[in-house]
Design a protein around this motif. Structure first.
Motif, PDB file in Angstrom:
ATOM      1  N   ALA A 175       2.591 -27.759  19.981  1.00  9.48           N
ATOM      2  CA  ALA A 175       2.685 -28.094  18.554  1.00  9.48           C
ATOM      3  C   ALA A 175       1.337 -27.803  17.909  1.00  9.48           C
ATOM      4  N   GLU A 176       1.375 -27.361  16.655  1.00 13.55           N
ATOM      5  CA  GLU A 176       0.149 -26.846  16.046  1.00 13.55           C
ATOM      6  C   GLU A 176       0.150 -27.076  14.541  1.00 13.55           C
ATOM      7  N   MET A 177      -1.029 -27.405  14.022  1.00 15.54           N
ATOM      8  CA  MET A 177      -1.271 -27.374  12.591  1.00 15.54           C
ATOM      9  C   MET A 177      -2.451 -26.447  12.340  1.00 15.54           C
ATOM     10  N   ILE A 178      -2.387 -25.678  11.272  1.00 15.44           N
ATOM     11  CA  ILE A 178      -3.451 -24.721  10.938  1.00 15.44           C
ATOM     12  C   ILE A 178      -4.058 -25.099   9.589  1.00 15.44           C
ATOM     13  N   GLY A 179      -5.371 -25.303   9.576  1.00 16.44           N
ATOM     14  CA  GLY A 179      -6.080 -25.583   8.329  1.00 16.44           C
ATOM     15  C   GLY A 179      -6.627 -24.283   7.760  1.00 16.44           C
ATOM     16  N   LEU A 180      -6.240 -23.961   6.530  1.00 18.22           N
ATOM     17  CA  LEU A 180      -6.647 -22.704   5.901  1.00 18.22           C
ATOM     18  C   LEU A 180      -7.687 -22.910   4.799  1.00 18.22           C
ATOM     19  N   HIS A 181      -8.296 -24.087   4.745  1.00 16.66           N
ATOM     20  CA  HIS A 181      -9.240 -24.379   3.664  1.00 16.66           C
ATOM     21  C   HIS A 181     -10.471 -23.479   3.686  1.00 16.66           C
ATOM     22  N   GLU A 182     -10.766 -22.866   4.846  1.00 19.24           N
ATOM     23  CA  GLU A 182     -11.853 -21.882   4.935  1.00 19.24           C
ATOM     24  C   GLU A 182     -11.305 -20.542   5.428  1.00 19.24           C
ATOM     25  N   GLY A 183     -10.022 -20.339   5.240  1.00 17.00           N
ATOM     26  CA  GLY A 183      -9.349 -19.165   5.772  1.00 17.00           C
ATOM     27  C   GLY A 183      -9.354 -17.954   4.866  1.00 17.00           C
ATOM     28  N   ASP A 184     -10.187 -17.987   3.828  1.00 16.99           N
ATOM     29  CA  ASP A 184     -10.269 -16.818   2.954  1.00 16.99           C
ATOM     30  C   ASP A 184     -10.977 -15.650   3.634  1.00 16.99           C
ATOM     31  N   VAL A 185     -11.624 -15.927   4.757  1.00 14.62           N
ATOM     32  CA  VAL A 185     -12.284 -14.902   5.552  1.00 14.62           C
ATOM     33  C   VAL A 185     -12.026 -15.230   7.020  1.00 14.62           C
ATOM     34  N   SER A 186     -12.004 -14.239   7.876  1.00 19.03           N
ATOM     35  CA  SER A 186     -11.736 -14.501   9.285  1.00 19.03           C
ATOM     36  C   SER A 186     -12.965 -15.065   9.982  1.00 19.03           C
ATOM     37  N   TRP A 187     -12.724 -15.847  11.032  1.00 18.55           N
ATOM     38  CA  TRP A 187     -13.814 -16.381  11.847  1.00 18.55           C
ATOM     39  C   TRP A 187     -14.608 -15.252  12.475  1.00 18.55           C
ATOM     40  N   VAL A 232      -5.685 -15.046   7.661  1.00 20.18           N
ATOM     41  CA  VAL A 232      -6.687 -14.882   6.602  1.00 20.18           C
ATOM     42  C   VAL A 232      -5.947 -14.985   5.269  1.00 20.18           C
ATOM     43  N   HIS A 233      -6.132 -16.118   4.603  1.00 18.60           N
ATOM     44  CA  HIS A 233      -5.375 -16.396   3.376  1.00 18.60           C
ATOM     45  C   HIS A 233      -6.177 -17.349   2.504  1.00 18.60           C
ATOM     46  N   ASN A 234      -6.298 -17.017   1.234  1.00 21.70           N
ATOM     47  CA  ASN A 234      -7.005 -17.873   0.275  1.00 21.70           C
ATOM     48  C   ASN A 234      -6.017 -18.845  -0.349  1.00 21.70           C
ATOM     49  N   ILE A 235      -6.053 -20.096   0.107  1.00 21.41           N
ATOM     50  CA  ILE A 235      -5.068 -21.069  -0.371  1.00 21.41           C
ATOM     51  C   ILE A 235      -5.229 -21.387  -1.854  1.00 21.41           C
ATOM     52  N   TYR A 236      -6.443 -21.163  -2.409  1.00 26.03           N
ATOM     53  CA  TYR A 236      -6.680 -21.451  -3.823  1.00 26.03           C
ATOM     54  C   TYR A 236      -6.503 -20.208  -4.691  1.00 26.03           C
ATOM     55  N   ALA A 242     -15.934 -19.797  -7.033  1.00 31.30           N
ATOM     56  CA  ALA A 242     -16.912 -20.243  -6.052  1.00 31.30           C
ATOM     57  C   ALA A 242     -18.317 -19.805  -6.453  1.00 31.30           C
ATOM     58  N   LYS A 243     -19.261 -20.723  -6.404  1.00 37.26           N
ATOM     59  CA  LYS A 243     -20.659 -20.412  -6.750  1.00 37.26           C
ATOM     60  C   LYS A 243     -21.566 -20.931  -5.634  1.00 37.26           C
ATOM     61  N   PRO A 244     -22.226 -20.056  -4.835  1.00 36.23           N
ATOM     62  CA  PRO A 244     -22.053 -18.603  -4.943  1.00 36.23           C
ATOM     63  C   PRO A 244     -20.684 -18.158  -4.449  1.00 36.23           C
ATOM     64  N   LYS A 245     -20.260 -17.007  -4.909  1.00 39.27           N
ATOM     65  CA  LYS A 245     -18.933 -16.521  -4.539  1.00 39.27           C
ATOM     66  C   LYS A 245     -18.828 -16.379  -3.017  1.00 39.27           C
ATOM     67  N   THR A 246     -17.810 -16.991  -2.437  1.00 37.43           N
ATOM     68  CA  THR A 246     -17.637 -16.934  -0.979  1.00 37.43           C
ATOM     69  C   THR A 246     -16.392 -16.170  -0.575  1.00 37.43           C
ATOM     70  N   SER A 247     -15.586 -15.762  -1.567  1.00 41.55           N
ATOM     71  CA  SER A 247     -14.333 -15.111  -1.216  1.00 41.55           C
ATOM     72  C   SER A 247     -14.141 -13.839  -2.026  1.00 41.55           C
TER      73      SER A 247
END
Length: 334
Positions: A175-187, A232-236, A242-247
């Protein structure tokens, strides 16, 4: 050195964040007991040693993607079920009751469940349920996601049914949950960010006279890649705020859940069920109270800035068996 160790332990205690893992399993609404059948991630341990290591896995190529850190170590027992039984996985952050926040409100993302014969082999994990974004909202709202608007709002309960007619035997449910809050870029591109994978495995024994075998599935690691739009998905969905722009991710409103499609042999619909009282412990002992005595630190390294001294680091290499072994009730986790 003593002050350095104290700082190290305080940092570990502060790393709990609002992360999550499975504390127990209900079968047809009946709790099987805290930790029973669950391969608890490292730092937590079993037999009362407790802890809060609910940190995510982010490296898609790591063996930890299979069942989390030290997921090759068997739990002490296996949960007996029958085809058609309702299983409710009880996810929590730091306390097993309905007051717990389950997972941070920012950790939006999908939830997924796979099943594999135990022990798993190549391409043995078959998806039997998933849920992603089920309602979109205009920026800056993230929409409604399975992790935060379903599982967390329902006290950490994630539901699935044992496939109908499944052949008797030993299985692992992942079973799995995935948090995408920082998923706008890949690890891979930025190790400070990237999607966060919270996976746990539960040992079950399926009983009965079923004859249906699982089809070919996927492997962990291997099921997901950094090119997957569900990884890789930007949830927002914003490149300007973003300042500075991160995505620099394009504004994509649709979301594709990673991994394969749900197996046709899975139940077409899984509905929440009411559950009974919890059996067993509802809190975990902070690992700052026992680390360094009889524990195994597997993947945390703290380097004192002034002395450049590494404190409390130890490497663990997972060794997955190819032959099923019945767990020993007296087996030690550490």
């Amino acid at each position: 050195m003593a002050s350095t160790l104290a700082l190290f332990l305080s940092l570990l205690a502060g790393q709990t964040c609002a992360h999550t893992f499975i504390w127990g399993v209900f079968v047809n609404s009946v709790d099987q007991g805290t930790n029973k059948g669950v391969r608890i991630p490292a730092y937590n341990g079993q037999n009362g040693k407790g802890g809060y290591n609910n940190s995510p896995v982010k490296d898609l190529d790591s063996i930890d993607m299979r069942c989390n850190v030290m997921g090759d170590v068997q739990a002490h027992d296996t949960i007996r079920v029958a085809p058609g039984d309702n299983l409710t996985f009880d996810w929590h952050h730091e306390i097993r009751n309905d007051t717990d926040d389950v997972i941070a409100s920012s950790h939006h993302g999908p939830s997924l469940i796979y099943i594999s014969p135990d022990p798993p082999t190549e391409n043995s994990f078959v998806k039997i349920w998933h849920e992603g974004k089920y309602e979109s909202n205009p920026f800056p709202q993230a929409g409604k996601w399975s992790t935060t608007s379903d599982i967390a709002k329902n006290f950490g309960h994630m539901n699935v049914r044992v496939p109908e007619g499944l052949k008797a035997g030993y299985y692992l449910i992942r079973a799995e949950m995935i948090g995408l809050h920082e998923g706008d870029v890949s690890w891979k591109a930025n190790p400070r960010r990237g999607a966060q994978f919270y996976a746990d495995c539960v040992q079950i024994e399926v009983t009965g006279e079923g004859t249906i075998k699982l089809p070919e599935g996927v492997s962990f690691p291997g099921a997901y890649s950094y090119s997957d739009p569900g990884v890789v998905h930007n949830i927002y969905c914003s490149t300007e705020t973003a300042k500075p722009k991160t995505s620099t991710t394009p504004c994509v409103t649709d979301y594709i859940i990673p991994g394969p499609t749900v197996w046709s042999g899975a139940w077409p619909q899984t509905t929440p069920v009411s559950v009974g009282p919890v059996t067993g412990a509802t809190t975990a002992t902070p690992w700052s109270t026992w680390i360094g005595t009889d524990s195994v630190v597997t993947s945390v390294t703290f380097v004192d800035v002034k002395s450049q001294t590494v404190v409390g680091s130890e490497k663990y290499t997972a060794t997955w068996s190819e032959v099923y072994e019945t767990p020993s009730a007296t087996a030690a986790r550490w």
